[in-house]
Enzyme design. Structure first.
Site, PDB file in Angstrom:
ATOM      1  N   CYS A  77       0.822  -1.211   0.000  1.00 17.17           N
ATOM      2  CA  CYS A  77       0.000   0.000   0.000  1.00 17.17           C
ATOM      3  C   CYS A  77       0.854   1.259   0.000  1.00 17.17           C
ATOM      4  O   CYS A  77       0.720   2.119  -0.859  1.00 17.17           O
ATOM      5  CB  CYS A  77      -0.929  -0.007   1.215  1.00 17.17           C
ATOM      6  SG  CYS A  77      -1.901   1.510   1.401  1.00 17.17           S
ATOM      7  N   ASP A 349      -5.082  -9.208   3.638  1.00 14.96           N
ATOM      8  CA  ASP A 349      -5.206  -9.841   2.327  1.00 14.96           C
ATOM      9  C   ASP A 349      -4.917 -11.329   2.357  1.00 14.96           C
ATOM     10  O   ASP A 349      -5.247 -12.053   1.413  1.00 14.96           O
ATOM     11  CB  ASP A 349      -4.247  -9.186   1.334  1.00 14.96           C
ATOM     12  CG  ASP A 349      -4.687  -7.783   0.925  1.00 14.96           C
ATOM     13  OD1 ASP A 349      -5.681  -7.285   1.484  1.00 14.96           O
ATOM     14  OD2 ASP A 349      -4.021  -7.183   0.056  1.00 14.96           O
ATOM     15  N   HIS A 481     -23.680  24.445   4.249  1.00 14.99           N
ATOM     16  CA  HIS A 481     -23.978  24.892   2.884  1.00 14.99           C
ATOM     17  C   HIS A 481     -23.021  26.021   2.507  1.00 14.99           C
ATOM     18  O   HIS A 481     -22.785  26.925   3.299  1.00 14.99           O
ATOM     19  CB  HIS A 481     -25.417  25.409   2.798  1.00 14.99           C
ATOM     20  CG  HIS A 481     -25.759  26.005   1.470  1.00 14.99           C
ATOM     21  ND1 HIS A 481     -26.058  25.224   0.368  1.00 14.99           N
ATOM     22  CD2 HIS A 481     -25.821  27.305   1.066  1.00 14.99           C
ATOM     23  CE1 HIS A 481     -26.311  26.025  -0.657  1.00 14.99           C
ATOM     24  NE2 HIS A 481     -26.173  27.297  -0.261  1.00 14.99           N
TER      25      HIS A 481
END
Length: 502
Positions: A77, A349, A481
């Site tokens: 990675c 993994d 916002h």
């Protein structure tokens, strides 16, 4: 995206319980351990799962040793995967924006050029800084760091061939296998990292190829294809399956492919590679329809093999101590991450599940917590996945297709970025947010986002799924916002009621 199922975990538990003789054999092997200082935890592998497990173990007061053969921490990675690819994705995006978008914002150049060596140097500097940072964390937390390649001698001993020469034996009460994964090759194709490259080679090209063929339309292939496409390569993606990123929500996938095609990436789906010729100055790739048919020859300067990854367990001596694996080479573990051999664990993994760095990190923490006598937990149904192209595509939970197949009545809310004020203001409004919730309860089942920085926005959805939130819960949460994140709020509003801005 593919998630580890509860059934798989239960099957692994059952396998472990059926093998008391393996545990007895393991105990016998441990009895023959030689004298010397023994660690509470030994971690084989210093990638995201391994180094996180090592640091967590040390933080919990356990004497910890980490063995890493690369000589630098961070695994695939950090060294040749996630981090360098994101560096090049960002640099190439900056160039692409300068070449194609800056003028619309009143920023003009008389001359614009690519300095590839400088781009690569920036990538390498980022990697070097981060790997040294992990070494610093090891020192801070008093983790013993052994640089070399480890192999089991017994279930409590690991023989290490040191990088600087010689060997040593590391003994541990508990040993965690965190060796990660390796590039999956294709039959009949040799990766030479010159003309035919893996993702590692694609991160270190010394010049921009005129033509690049990518074999495999998954996360890695599309990301690396995007890098070189932005820098001027003609990119063709060859995929055996009928769709790109098969685990992605179907509706999002179609829009995503259209977006990549708009960026001039080409796709040959339902296509298989039947031959590769590297005898000339470039590469000649022979392909044909997956169902059979007339072959076609593609010419390229570079071919990138991106057909997935496979667990890296070769040379560990697993057979010698009886650790069991499945047909794909993945190590079978129970819910506590223990293999069928007592005291030997595996994470990341190397075991079934999504091959993602962040999943490996969660495995590492949970595994150590179990070893320390506490309760660890990883919810594999809330592990997010991100494709770091532009726009990014991020998802968590179930796709609409998965929910439909389950037979659960559901509802869908969607909100286009074209109706999001921040996205419009920055002239980056291609994409959408899609929310799938259970019809009866409104509980969110899946969220799928195609947007700038989707990989950052998705974590609000991860938290929502983790705590069983309803779409109304998110919709009634005040969002600042203007932000692109408001698109998720509006998609949730559209799911349980109606959005305001469409």
């Amino acid at each position: 995206m593919a998630m580890v199922s509860l059934a798989r975990r239960r099957a692994a538990d059952a396998l472990f319980l059926r093998r008391p003789q393996a545990a007895a054999w393991s105990s016998a092997l441990r009895a023959y351990a030689t004298s010397g200082e023994e660690s509470d935890v030994v971690v084989i592998g210093g990638g995201p799962g391994g180094y996180v497990a090592a640091i967590k173990a040390a933080q919990m007061g356990l004497k910890t040793t980490c063995i890493e053969k690369r000589g630098t921490l961070g695994g695939t990675c950090l060294n040749v995967g996630c981090i360098p690819s994101k560096a090049l994705l960002h640099s190439s995006h900056m160039y692409h924006e300068a070449a194609n978008s800056f003028a619309h914002h009143g920023v003009k150049f008389s001359n614009l050029e690519i300095d590839l060596p400088a781009m690569m140097a920036q990538k390498d500097k980022a990697v070097a800084g981060l790997t040294k940072g992990i070494e610093g964390l090891f020192k801070k937390n008093k983790v013993d760091y052994v640089k070399g390649s480890g192999k089991f001698v017994s279930s409590s001993e690991v023989s290490v061939d040191l990088i600087d020469g010689g060997s040593t034996t590391v003994k541990g009460k508990n040993i965690i296998i965190a060796t990660g994964s390796d590039v999956k090759s294709l039959p009949g194709i040799t990766i030479d990292e010159k003309k035919v490259v893996s993702s590692t080679g694609a991160l270190a090209l010394t010049e921009i190829p005129k033509k690049l063929v990518v074999i495999g339309a998954g996360y890695i292939g599309l990301e690396m294809g995007s890098v070189w496409n932005r820098l001027g390569s003609e990119v063709t993606v060859v995929e055996f399956a009928p769709d790109i990123v098969p685990s992605m929500d179907g509706e999002i996938r179609k829009q995503f492919q259209r977006m990549l095609e708009k960026q001039k990436m080409k796709f040959m789906l339902k296509t298989k590679v039947v031959g590769v010729d590297t005898s000339g100055s470039g590469v000649k790739l022979t392909v044909e329809p997956a169902a059979g048919g007339e072959p076609t020859v593609l010419e390229a300067d570079i071919v990138l093999i991106s057909a997935g990854r496979t667990p890296y367990t070769a040379g560990l001596g697993l057979d010698a101590i009886g650790v069991e694996t499945d047909k794909g080479g993945r190590i079978l573990v129970d819910k506590r991450f223990m293999t069928n051999v007592n005291g030997v664990y595996a994470i990341g993994d190397a075991i079934p599940g999504p091959m993602l760095a962040h999943k490996a990190e969660e495995d590492g923490v949970a595994c150590v917590e179990f070893i320390a006598g506490k309760e660890g937990h990883v919810d594999y149904d809330t592990v997010p996945g991100v494709v770091y192209t532009h726009p990014e595509v991020a998802s968590v939970g179930k796709t609409e297709e998965q929910v439909k197949a389950s037979g659960v009545p559901y509802q869908v809310g969607k909100f286009p970025l074209l109706a999001n004020s921040r996205a419009k203001a920055i002239d980056d409004a291609e994409g959408l947010v899609k929310v799938v919730s259970e019809k009866e309860t409104d509980r969110i089942l899946g969220v799928h986002i195609m947007a700038p920085n989707a990989g950052e926005i998705i974590h609000e959805a991860v938290l929502a799924l983790q705590y069983g939130a309803l779409s109304e819960d998110v919709a009634r949460t005040c969002h600042a916002h203007p932000t692109v994140s408001e698109a998720l709020k509006e998609a949730c509003m559209q799911t349980y009621s109606k959005a305001i801005h469409i």
